[in-house]
Design a protein around this motif. Structure first.
Motif, PDB file in Angstrom:
ATOM      1  N   GLU A 189       0.828  -1.207   0.000  1.00  0.00           N
ATOM      2  CA  GLU A 189       0.000   0.000   0.000  1.00  0.00           C
ATOM      3  C   GLU A 189       0.861   1.255   0.000  1.00  0.00           C
ATOM      4  OE1 GLU A 189      -4.034  -1.514   2.339  1.00  0.00           O
ATOM      5  OE2 GLU A 189      -2.253  -0.938   3.489  1.00  0.00           O
ATOM      6  N   ALA A 190       1.962   1.203   0.724  1.00  0.00           N
ATOM      7  CA  ALA A 190       2.884   2.345   0.747  1.00  0.00           C
ATOM      8  C   ALA A 190       3.431   2.619  -0.654  1.00  0.00           C
ATOM      9  CB  ALA A 190       4.027   2.068   1.718  1.00  0.00           C
ATOM     10  N   ALA A 238      12.330   1.557  -8.740  1.00  0.00           N
ATOM     11  CA  ALA A 238      13.054   1.268  -7.496  1.00  0.00           C
ATOM     12  C   ALA A 238      12.380   0.137  -6.721  1.00  0.00           C
ATOM     13  CB  ALA A 238      13.138   2.525  -6.630  1.00  0.00           C
ATOM     14  N   PHE A 239      11.043   0.177  -6.635  1.00  0.00           N
ATOM     15  CA  PHE A 239      10.312  -0.890  -5.937  1.00  0.00           C
ATOM     16  C   PHE A 239      10.411  -2.209  -6.702  1.00  0.00           C
ATOM     17  CE2 PHE A 239       7.711   2.713  -4.102  1.00  0.00           C
ATOM     18  CZ  PHE A 239       8.090   2.489  -2.783  1.00  0.00           C
ATOM     19  N   ILE A 292       2.872   6.152  -2.820  1.00  0.00           N
ATOM     20  CA  ILE A 292       4.031   6.929  -3.296  1.00  0.00           C
ATOM     21  C   ILE A 292       4.018   7.059  -4.815  1.00  0.00           C
ATOM     22  CG2 ILE A 292       6.548   6.870  -3.519  1.00  0.00           C
ATOM     23  CD1 ILE A 292       6.567   5.641  -0.645  1.00  0.00           C
ATOM     24  N   ILE A 293       3.788   5.968  -5.517  1.00  0.00           N
ATOM     25  CA  ILE A 293       3.807   6.009  -6.984  1.00  0.00           C
ATOM     26  C   ILE A 293       2.698   6.922  -7.505  1.00  0.00           C
ATOM     27  CG2 ILE A 293       3.458   4.643  -9.083  1.00  0.00           C
ATOM     28  CD1 ILE A 293       4.870   2.308  -7.581  1.00  0.00           C
ATOM     29  N   GLY A 344       4.828   0.390   8.978  1.00  0.00           N
ATOM     30  CA  GLY A 344       3.457   0.584   8.535  1.00  0.00           C
ATOM     31  C   GLY A 344       2.813   1.913   8.860  1.00  0.00           C
ATOM     32  N   SER A 345       3.502   2.793   9.574  1.00  0.00           N
ATOM     33  CA  SER A 345       2.908   4.089   9.903  1.00  0.00           C
ATOM     34  C   SER A 345       2.949   5.009   8.690  1.00  0.00           C
ATOM     35  CB  SER A 345       3.652   4.741  11.068  1.00  0.00           C
ATOM     36  OG  SER A 345       4.950   5.142  10.658  1.00  0.00           O
ATOM     37  N   LEU A 346       2.100   6.050   8.723  1.00  0.00           N
ATOM     38  CA  LEU A 346       2.132   7.052   7.664  1.00  0.00           C
ATOM     39  C   LEU A 346       3.497   7.725   7.622  1.00  0.00           C
ATOM     40  CD1 LEU A 346       0.704   8.661   5.460  1.00  0.00           C
ATOM     41  CD2 LEU A 346      -0.249  10.148   7.239  1.00  0.00           C
TER      42      LEU A 346
END
Length: 581
Positions: free
Chosen positions: A301-302, A324-325, A306-307, A361-363
């Motif tokens: 989800e992160a 990068a991911f 970001i993307i 997992g935090s924002l």
């Protein structure tokens, strides 16, 4: 999930690894023949030979040292990486005498005579910096001796801090956690968990504080002694020179930050009241989540957040993040023996980067990933430069990273209409801004005062006392003065390098410069996107002041910094408004 280092080497037994070590040795031997050319060939031939060999060495050394340091970052006990990093350092020490001789030779060369040569023209800024550095050189023998002794003095003390903090066991609620895991609990939704983690963290430092204090004391004492020997006028001067930055720029920024402390204190007191405190915000609740966006993000989800956010700025930036991911350039999760915090290691020689994080997992963790990917994007842009122009100075290092954080924050806010959800996102961003302005100010004050004490040994108690004093001065009455963090000097690796003193104010520069750039972006997005990559490419080839001027910004003016801080004040006012509803 671990990052993939195979594009560097397949392992320590990779034949290419040994071949590159051998090639470094050959290049160093050739490099050390440059002094013989000085009285034999014309100046231009000598300089061009220096550039050619230097650039070839930069490529090989960056590849070898990165493979070892990246391996060690995720496994601080890896002995092979430590041995090989030490071996590389010893090999590079062999170039010290040649460096000194060449710098003294270059000092008297009129480089303007050779500006019709494209190689000289392209590397002019670095050559001119080299000329200026001649003023601070010791004798050849002294420079050689120091380069060798440094490996068993400040460099070794820095490794001790890294090793002890990476392997530190912290007991929380009858569980043994790593320091990174415990520090991440500061973002937990449960106040009891945050408080217990804070108390356990402080208690755990008692097991190593004396040794780490000795390490920091000796590093700072070494810096003071060497600065005096080299003839620097102040403890700040070498940092400003390395930063390609004028002192009046730093002064203007620090004065603006000091002036804005009451606004941050007002925010912290509002948060304190919101969380049920009455005497200022206790340190353990600085990162407490607020509002109603209590989502915990999976790593997948992160990536999506970001993307999508980066794509809202430009397809090029979004494509970079996806690459990068997808290419496994990121080592995301905490584990025992892994370094704490986060960093990006640019690898322009292979047009890639590697990113370390401790994602839970935090924002805030999502923002950290965006921040480091900003560094990576910066690295992608400068990979088109020549190797002598691959390194940007510390203040400009944070430009792209802070800009990318801002993009993610504003993209998330654009999708939210509920005040309580907006509060969560705005306040997370404000937590980061407070760290980069107010906490950085406390670190700057602390380090300044520690250097004043560095004539002799500095005890752990003195360091704790100086840190508390610095926090009170920076945060004013925003924090509860009875619940501060006396050990913030122990867990921050930025203090533990003799070559990077004051690795704190560049973050504030990056944030406020990035905010100023974002304001320009909002005025004319198409024109900004066209010029932004040019600015990033210029960061390795010009002074801080000239880079800023390329976008019409005067960073020597206090007014610029005040205007950037006023952008943060808007967020402070909005957060306080929602909190007090």
């Amino acid at each position: 999930m671990n990052w993939d280092l195979n594009d560097l080497y397949l392992g320590f037994d990779d034949p290419k690894y040994k071949k590159d070590f051998d090639e470094v040795s050959k290049l160093i031997n050739e490099y050390n023949e440059i002094p013989l050319l000085i009285n034999k060939d014309d100046d231009l031939t000598v300089i061009l030979k220096y550039i050619e060999l230097n650039q070839r060495l930069i490529v090989l050394i960056r590849t070898l040292s990165s493979f070892n340091s990246l391996t060690n970052a995720t496994d601080v006990s890896n002995q092979e990486s430590l041995v090989n990093m030490s071996r590389l350092s010893r090999m590079l020490n062999e170039t010290t005498a040649t460096d000194v001789i060449f710098t003294r030779f270059l000092k008297d060369v009129d480089l303007n005579k050779y500006l019709d040569n494209e190689i000289i023209k392209d590397n002019l800024f670095q050559l001119q910096k080299n000329q200026k550095s001649a003023k601070y050189l010791l004798t050849e023998k002294e420079e050689v001796l120091y380069s060798k002794l440094r490996q068993v003095s400040s460099s070794s003390w820095g490794q001790i801090q890294s090793l002890l903090t990476a392997k530190l066991d912290v007991e929380v609620d009858n569980k043994i956690l790593t320091l990174s895991e415990v520090r991440n609990l500061a973002y937990d939704n449960n106040q009891k968990v945050r408080k217990e983690a804070y108390e356990a963290e402080l208690k755990s430092y008692e097991k190593i504080d004396e040794v780490v204090a000795t390490a920091l004391s000796n590093i700072k004492r070494e810096v003071v002694m060497m600065n005096e020997l080299r003839g620097y006028e102040s403890i700040l001067e070498p940092t400003l020179i390395r930063s390609n930055m004028q002192e009046r720029t730093l002064t203007a920024m620090i004065e603006a930050m000091l002036e804005f402390r009451p606004h941050f204190a007002k925010y912290l007191k509002a948060k304190s009241k919101y969380l049920g405190h009455s005497n200022g915000l206790p340190f353990y609740d600085m990162f407490a989540p607020v509002g109603k966006l209590e989502k915990t993000y999976t790593y997948e989800e992160a990536q999506e957040v970001i993307i999508n956010s980066f794509n809202s700025y430009s397809e090029k930036l979004g494509s970079y993040a996806k690459k990068a991911f997808d290419s496994n350039w990121i080592d995301p999760f905490p584990k025992k023996g892994k370094r704490g915090g986060a960093f990006c290691s640019n690898q322009p020689q292979i047009k890639q980067s590697r990113i370390l994080s401790n994602f839970t997992g935090s924002l805030s963790d999502v923002q950290t990933l965006a921040h480091e990917l900003g560094h990576g994007y910066h690295g992608e842009i400068i990979s088109e430069n020549s190797p002598l122009n691959w390194s940007y100075p510390m203040p400009l290092a944070e430009t792209a990273s802070i800009f990318c954080e801002t993009i993610v924050t504003n993209h998330l806010l654009s999708e939210l209409t509920n005040d309580e959800e907006r509060l969560s996102v705005l306040e997370i961003a404000l937590q980061g801004d407070t760290q980069v302005i107010v906490d950085i100010l406390s670190r700057y004050i602390f380090e300044t005062n520690i250097f004043k004490l560095a004539e002799g040994p500095i005890s752990k108690d003195q360091m704790k006392e100086e840190m508390i004093k610095a926090q009170k001065e920076a945060y004013q009455d925003g924090l509860d003065h009875n619940i501060l963090h006396p050990y913030m000097w122990l867990n921050k690796g930025h203090y533990y390098s003799s070559g990077l003193s004051f690795y704190n104010f560049p973050y504030a520069f990056g944030l406020l410069f990035g905010k100023g750039l974002y304001a320009i972006y909002l005025e004319d997005k198409k024109a900004f996107i066209k010029n932004y990559d040019k600015l990033l490419a210029l960061t390795t080839k010009a002074s801080v002041e000239d880079v800023a001027a390329s976008m019409g910004i005067d960073v020597t003016s206090k007014e610029f910094w005040i205007n950037s801080l006023n952008l943060i004040k808007k967020d402070i006012d909005e957060v306080i408004r929602i909190m007090e509803k």
